[in-house]
Design an enzyme around this catalytic site. Sequence first.
Site, short mmCIF file in Angstrom:
data_model
loop_
_atom_site.label_atom_id
_atom_site.label_comp_id
_atom_site.label_asym_id
_atom_site.label_seq_id
_atom_site.Cartn_x
_atom_site.Cartn_y
_atom_site.Cartn_z
N THR A 123 0.82 -1.21 0.00
CA THR A 123 0.00 0.00 0.00
C THR A 123 0.85 1.26 0.00
O THR A 123 1.98 1.26 0.52
CB THR A 123 -0.92 0.02 1.25
OG1 THR A 123 -1.56 1.29 1.37
CG2 THR A 123 -0.11 -0.22 2.51
N ASP A 124 0.30 2.34 -0.54
CA ASP A 124 1.01 3.62 -0.48
C ASP A 124 1.12 4.16 0.95
O ASP A 124 1.95 5.04 1.23
CB ASP A 124 0.33 4.66 -1.39
CG ASP A 124 -1.13 4.93 -1.06
OD1 ASP A 124 -1.67 4.34 -0.09
OD2 ASP A 124 -1.76 5.73 -1.79
N GLU A 125 0.32 3.63 1.86
CA GLU A 125 0.33 4.14 3.23
C GLU A 125 1.65 3.91 3.95
O GLU A 125 1.92 4.53 4.98
CB GLU A 125 -0.84 3.55 4.03
CG GLU A 125 -2.19 3.96 3.48
CD GLU A 125 -3.35 3.57 4.38
OE1 GLU A 125 -3.23 3.72 5.62
OE2 GLU A 125 -4.37 3.10 3.85
N TYR A 147 -1.69 -0.25 11.08
CA TYR A 147 -1.88 -0.98 9.82
C TYR A 147 -0.72 -0.74 8.87
O TYR A 147 -0.08 -1.69 8.39
CB TYR A 147 -3.19 -0.55 9.14
CG TYR A 147 -3.21 -0.84 7.67
CD1 TYR A 147 -3.10 -2.15 7.20
CD2 TYR A 147 -3.30 0.18 6.72
CE1 TYR A 147 -3.08 -2.42 5.83
CE2 TYR A 147 -3.28 -0.08 5.37
CZ TYR A 147 -3.17 -1.39 4.93
OH TYR A 147 -3.15 -1.66 3.58
N LYS A 151 2.31 -3.24 7.36
CA LYS A 151 2.56 -3.45 5.93
C LYS A 151 3.99 -3.07 5.56
O LYS A 151 4.63 -3.75 4.74
CB LYS A 151 1.56 -2.66 5.08
CG LYS A 151 0.14 -3.20 5.11
CD LYS A 151 0.03 -4.62 4.57
CE LYS A 151 0.26 -4.70 3.08
NZ LYS A 151 0.03 -6.08 2.56
#
Length: 325
Positions: A123-125, A147, A151
């Site tokens: 994810t870009d997060e 979260y 990741k």
Amino acid sequence: MRILVTGGAGFIGSQYVRSILSADPAASITVFDKLTYSGVEANLAPVANHPGYTFVRGDICDVDAVDQVMAGHDAVVHFAAESHVDRSIAGAGPFVMTNVVGTQVLLDAARKHGVGRFLHVSTDEVYGSITEGSWTEDWPLAPNSPYSSSKAGSDLLALAYHRTHGMDVVVTRCSNNYGPYQFPEKVIPLFTTNLIDGKRVPLYGDGGNIRDWLHVSDHCRGIDLALRKGRSGQVYNIGGGVELTNKELTGLLLDAAGAGWDMVDHVQDRKGHDLRYSLDITKIREELGYEPQVTFEEGLASTIAWYRENRAWWEPLKVKAAQES
């Protein structure tokens, strides 16, 4: 190529499985999914009769189950993850176990069985938040939620197996996905289904947080390009190129429902809420020929129509989620 798809009954995973099997009568995919609250086996019903489709229920943290299912596969596409930020803030344990430990279990099994390529979907997060400009793949990781931290940990672990053991690993990082079959806790399906039922919608803070929106079918095309053509040990950003504030998105969803701003509850902002996400997709465009194909206008309209036409899919999920909360 025999592909093991973890989390293949979820929103993005099931889109990937449906797209591959519907396009290729000779394709071979094993879906391995625990069927947690957001994994729905019915998501795979359109391809359930494909001769190359196999479903195995199991947990990626279960060493024996993973070892058994991994044998005989040529590649892994790893979607399985706990992914809802609000849930991670309420309790980080399941995110660390699934996203970090589960990924480690899969990597060990893939190495043991000599699996060719391991594609890790991220994810870009993991990049944190960016005020201006866009993240390239070599941007330092600075996750802000439990979260995204889990990741980031799984990304680094996957890349470490490439560097340490010489495994053929590729990592993809996507922007915010939307489309059919998305569990109705995420903003677009939550707001859409609430408004269909004449219910109010919750908007965090002033709605100024900015996200880059990517149709799930474009994301899955990018994943398949990375699986088949990406360079080993590399990271590829997959974005949609459509940046909207949450307030702008809410306005579009209200307009589609014929509703006004009186249906919006402004709620306390999420803890550690990232202000803006933005991915630079130059690398995947130039190396693999990726380009988003679904315009946001077209994609949002078809997504809203899908939820209007598929109440039998989402209504039981919302009822169950309400009972468990």
